[in-house]
Each structure stands twice: as structure tokens, then as C-alpha cells.
Design an enzyme around this catalytic site. Structure first.
Site, PDB file in Angstrom:
ATOM      1  N   GLU A  96       0.817  -1.209   0.000  1.00 42.12           N
ATOM      2  CA  GLU A  96       0.000   0.000   0.000  1.00 42.12           C
ATOM      3  C   GLU A  96       0.849   1.257   0.000  1.00 42.12           C
ATOM      4  O   GLU A  96       0.539   2.243  -0.681  1.00 42.12           O
ATOM      5  CB  GLU A  96      -0.925   0.016   1.230  1.00 42.12           C
ATOM      6  CG  GLU A  96      -1.872  -1.172   1.313  1.00 42.12           C
ATOM      7  CD  GLU A  96      -1.317  -2.309   2.144  1.00 42.12           C
ATOM      8  OE1 GLU A  96      -2.092  -2.891   2.915  1.00 42.12           O
ATOM      9  OE2 GLU A  96      -0.110  -2.617   2.019  1.00 42.12           O
TER      10      GLU A  96
ATOM     11  N   ALA B 221      10.253 -35.780 -10.450  1.00 44.27           N
ATOM     12  CA  ALA B 221      10.397 -36.017 -11.884  1.00 44.27           C
ATOM     13  C   ALA B 221      10.449 -37.523 -12.081  1.00 44.27           C
ATOM     14  O   ALA B 221      11.337 -38.196 -11.540  1.00 44.27           O
ATOM     15  CB  ALA B 221      11.660 -35.350 -12.415  1.00 44.27           C
TER      16      ALA B 221
ATOM     17  N   TRP C 156      19.343 -37.481 -16.930  1.00 43.08           N
ATOM     18  CA  TRP C 156      18.172 -36.678 -16.622  1.00 43.08           C
ATOM     19  C   TRP C 156      16.950 -37.433 -17.063  1.00 43.08           C
ATOM     20  O   TRP C 156      16.885 -37.915 -18.197  1.00 43.08           O
ATOM     21  CB  TRP C 156      18.227 -35.319 -17.338  1.00 43.08           C
ATOM     22  CG  TRP C 156      19.329 -34.446 -16.844  1.00 43.08           C
ATOM     23  CD1 TRP C 156      20.506 -34.198 -17.449  1.00 43.08           C
ATOM     24  CD2 TRP C 156      19.330 -33.663 -15.636  1.00 43.08           C
ATOM     25  NE1 TRP C 156      21.259 -33.317 -16.717  1.00 43.08           N
ATOM     26  CE2 TRP C 156      20.558 -32.970 -15.594  1.00 43.08           C
ATOM     27  CE3 TRP C 156      18.433 -33.491 -14.588  1.00 43.08           C
ATOM     28  CZ2 TRP C 156      20.903 -32.122 -14.541  1.00 43.08           C
ATOM     29  CZ3 TRP C 156      18.769 -32.653 -13.555  1.00 43.08           C
ATOM     30  CH2 TRP C 156      19.991 -31.969 -13.543  1.00 43.08           C
TER      31      TRP C 156
ATOM     32  N   ARG D  87      11.415 -23.515  -7.533  1.00 46.93           N
ATOM     33  CA  ARG D  87      12.333 -23.226  -6.428  1.00 46.93           C
ATOM     34  C   ARG D  87      12.299 -21.748  -6.047  1.00 46.93           C
ATOM     35  O   ARG D  87      12.450 -21.403  -4.866  1.00 46.93           O
ATOM     36  CB  ARG D  87      13.765 -23.620  -6.808  1.00 46.93           C
ATOM     37  CG  ARG D  87      14.034 -25.103  -6.819  1.00 46.93           C
ATOM     38  CD  ARG D  87      15.482 -25.384  -7.214  1.00 46.93           C
ATOM     39  NE  ARG D  87      15.776 -26.806  -7.232  1.00 46.93           N
ATOM     40  CZ  ARG D  87      16.949 -27.326  -7.609  1.00 46.93           C
ATOM     41  NH1 ARG D  87      17.922 -26.502  -8.010  1.00 46.93           N
ATOM     42  NH2 ARG D  87      17.140 -28.625  -7.593  1.00 46.93           N
TER      43      ARG D  87
ATOM     44  N   GLU E 266      12.026 -32.140  -2.875  1.00 52.30           N
ATOM     45  CA  GLU E 266      12.393 -32.731  -4.150  1.00 52.30           C
ATOM     46  C   GLU E 266      12.803 -34.201  -4.013  1.00 52.30           C
ATOM     47  O   GLU E 266      13.549 -34.721  -4.832  1.00 52.30           O
ATOM     48  CB  GLU E 266      13.501 -31.900  -4.809  1.00 52.30           C
ATOM     49  CG  GLU E 266      13.074 -30.468  -5.102  1.00 52.30           C
ATOM     50  CD  GLU E 266      14.020 -29.728  -6.034  1.00 52.30           C
ATOM     51  OE1 GLU E 266      14.936 -30.370  -6.596  1.00 52.30           O
ATOM     52  OE2 GLU E 266      13.835 -28.517  -6.208  1.00 52.30           O
TER      53      GLU E 266
END
Length: 364
Positions: free
Chosen positions: A57, A159, A175, A189, A292
Site C-alpha cells: 500500500e 520427476a 536426466w 524453487r 524434491e
């Protein structure tokens, strides 16, 4: 004059856009945004950048100055009415000559909750609330979790392959997903006050856990030691961010071995006492934690009902039966399975990102 719901929503969404700029930067305060409207147009914008800095504000007011007289403030969160690190925003709003304040959601902090309404109305300023309530509540969910539940809001990120593996049978995971998915993880993150992993992830991946690029974010790194103590030569214990690293362990010898903050806790059957760890993190003003993995830690978080949101990246590949599962430990029987409600599904390159939350009858 009756309010225009469409205009209300438009201006509050503009305030929410301002607030989003502060996600991951404001700990222990929530992200807040504000716009000042006069004659149907925005004349001032602001967002809370950091604890101790001007609130949204005040920043919006500084951007338009004396023009705020006769205006309406749209604020994502109820303005503060008590003196903390900075003076109360209600005092500045009154001094500005504004005639109305519209905010999205009441402050869950009991020191502030409901206080602004009485102060502003006593000064002759109209007050309305609840505009874009759901969006405003989602914005401060992590802040509310720390205050109301004494634990961070927990996002579990994994993943995985299509058959639910997070690593091959040798523990290798680099990966599984592609570049776009990994870039999205870095953005995740940047929303966090802390990033947590278990000992197996440190051993196999030797991650830094810091967002790249950081864009001003410096989340804590939270490491959970396993049955076998970690060695002190991993990245999280040797790089330039050791002052932002906390190691939770049951091994008292780790206190003298590690150049980071070490918290010794008694071991329990599943490893370390996760509810106790959550309270320790809340005491350090950590509001949003991204976990993770690995699989054992993910499974324990689910069993303890400590996950508020799942962010699951699926790659179009299969590793087979002896790969490392995304959710380790003893599974449930079918009638006790953990059910989720899908929030959205998005394709990122060749991969899919699924965001979900615990089903409403299983929320903590």
C-alpha cells in the site's frame, strides 16, 4: 454509488499481479500487491518486496502521491493496523485522503485480523472485502499455514518416468525429464522459502538446490540425514550457501563434522520425525517448502499427510520394475489409497507436468 463487480475483479487482478512479484522474497511476511484507482483508472501500483521494506500500500501510494485523494485502494490482503517493522498501513491510507479500501482476504495473523475494518470505517473510509477471494487466499496459503498450522506449506516435486520411477536401479536420475521441465523446476524453487531433500538424493545427485537464475531468491536448503551419516564433502556442505543450509540428523557426531546448522532429533521408525521437523522450520519463518525427494522421503510425507500440493513431471520413458519408485516404503491397500484432485496438466516439451492437491476429504 454501487460497485461494479467487473471493475472490482479487474483491479484486484491487477493487484494480484503486483503481489506475485514478491513470491519467494517476503519471508516471514506474505506477498501482497496493491493498486490505487481514481476515476476508473489505475494511478498507483505497489508490491511488498522484502520484510522491513514498505508494504504494498505504501509503495503504491508513493508512486502517485497527492493524486490518491478521493481514490480507492485495491489490496490483496487486509491492510495492517498495528505497528511492526513498519508503521500501520491504515494510518497512511487515512492520511492519503482515500475514500474506499477493497481487499481480497482477511489477514490470518490474529494481531491484524479484522482490525483494519474498524480503523478505516472510524475514519469515514468505506471498506469492502472478498473480491477475488480464492486467488487472494491461494497467494497467502503458505503464510496462513505457518500461522494456523505451525508448519510450512509443503509442495512435493518429483520427476518420474511413466511407470513412476525417479531413478534407475543404480540410483541415477540425470536426466529423466527434458530441458523445459527442468527450467520449470527452477521457477518452482524461486517460489520457495526452503528446498528439502533426503540423504539418498544428496549422495546420488550432489545437487546445489539453489534456483538458477536466483533472481534475488535465497531459499534455505534442508537436508534430512539417513541411517548412514552423510559425508561433509557434498555441494550443500561446501559451496557458498552453507549459511542457508540446515541438516536434520539423528547422529550427534554430525554436529562437529558439518559446517552448517545441524539439528539433532531422535530417530523414529520411518527415519526422522517429520512433524517435529515441520515445527522447527516454521519457527525459522519458513512458509513454503518444496521437497524434491527422494522416494522414501516422498512416501513418508504422504503417509504423514504433510503434502499440500503435488507437482509431478512425467517423462515419456520407462525404467522397469527394479528402478527407484517415486513413493517409497510400504504402500497402502487399495481401499486406503491416497487420492488426489488434479489442478492442471501442461505439456513442457516432451514431458507432462501434473499439479494436484490431496482430495478434499484427505486434506490436513
Amino acid at each position: 454509488m454501487p460497485s461494479d463487480p467487473n471493475q472490482d475483479e479487474m483491479f484486484m487482478m491487477a493487484a494480484l499481479e503486483q503481489a506475485a512479484k514478491g513470491i519467494g522474497l517476503t519471508r516471514p511476511n506474505p506477498p501482497v500487491g496493491a493498486v490505487i484507482v481514481k476515476n476508473g483508472r489505475i494511478i498507483g501500483r505497489g508490491w511488498h518486496r522484502k520484510a522491513g521494506r514498505p508494504h504494498a500500500e505504501i509503495e503504491a501510494l508513493e508512486s502517485c502521491g497527492w493524486k490518491a485523494r478521493g481514490s480507492t485502494f485495491y489490496v490483496t490482503l487486509e491492510p495492517c493496523s498495528t505497528h511492526g517493522r513498519t508503521p500501520p498501513c491504515t494510518a497512511s491510507i487515512i492520511k492519503s485522503g482515500a475514500v474506499e479500501v477493497v481487499y481480497g482476504v482477511r489477514d490470518p495473523n490474529p494481531d491484524h485480523a479484522g482490525g483494519a475494518d474498524a480503523v478505516l470505517r472510524k475514519a469515514g473510509i468505506r471498506v469492502r472485502s472478498g473480491v477475488c477471494r480464492e486467488e487472494a487466499e491461494a497467494l497467502i496459503a503458505a503464510f496462513a499455514s505457518r500461522i494456523e498450522r505451525n508448519r510450512p506449506w509443503v509442495t512435493l516435486k518429483l520427476a518420474m518416468t511413466l511407470d513412476g520411477a525417479i531413478a534407475d536401479r543404480k540410483g541415477q536420475s540425470k536426466w529423466i525429464t527434458g530441458v523445459q521441465a527442468r527450467k520449470d523446476v527452477q521457477a518452482l524453487r524461486r517460489t520457495a522459502d526452503a528446498v528439502m531433500v533426503g540423504a539418498a538424493t544428496v549422495r546420488h545427485d550432489d545437487p546445489s538446490l539453489m534456483p538458477r537464475p536466483a533472481k534475488g531468491r535465497k531459499p534455505w536448503r534442508v537436508i534430512l540425514d539417513g541411517e548412514t551419516p552423510l559425508d561433509p564433502d557434498y555441494n550443500v556442505f561446501t559451496d557458498s550457501h552453507t549459511s542457508r543450509t540446515i541438516l536434520f540428523t539423528a547422529h550427534e557426531k554430525q554436529v562437529s563434522r558439518m559446517p552448517v546448522e545441524v539439528v539433532v532429533l531422535p530417530a523414529v521408525r520411518e527415519g526422522l520425525p517429520l512433524p517435529k521437523i515441520m515445527k522447527e522450520l516454521a519457527a525459522r519463518d519458513i512458509m513454503h517448502m518444496v521437497c524434491e525427494g527422494g522416494g522414501r522421503l516422498a512416501g513418508n510425507l504422504v503417509r504423514k499427510k504433510l503434502v499440500d500440493r503435488f507437482v509431478l513431471y512425467y517423462a515419456p520413458s520407462i525404467l522397469g520394475g527394479d528402478a527407484v519408485p517415486g513413493f517409497g516404503g510400504t504402500g497402502y491397500l487399495i481401499d486406503r489409497k491416497t487420492r488426489l484432485e488434479i489442478e492442471d496438466v501442461e505439456r513442457l516439451g516432451d514431458d507432462l507436468r501434473i499439479r494436484a492437491r490431496p482430495a478434499s476429504d484427505q486434506e490436513t
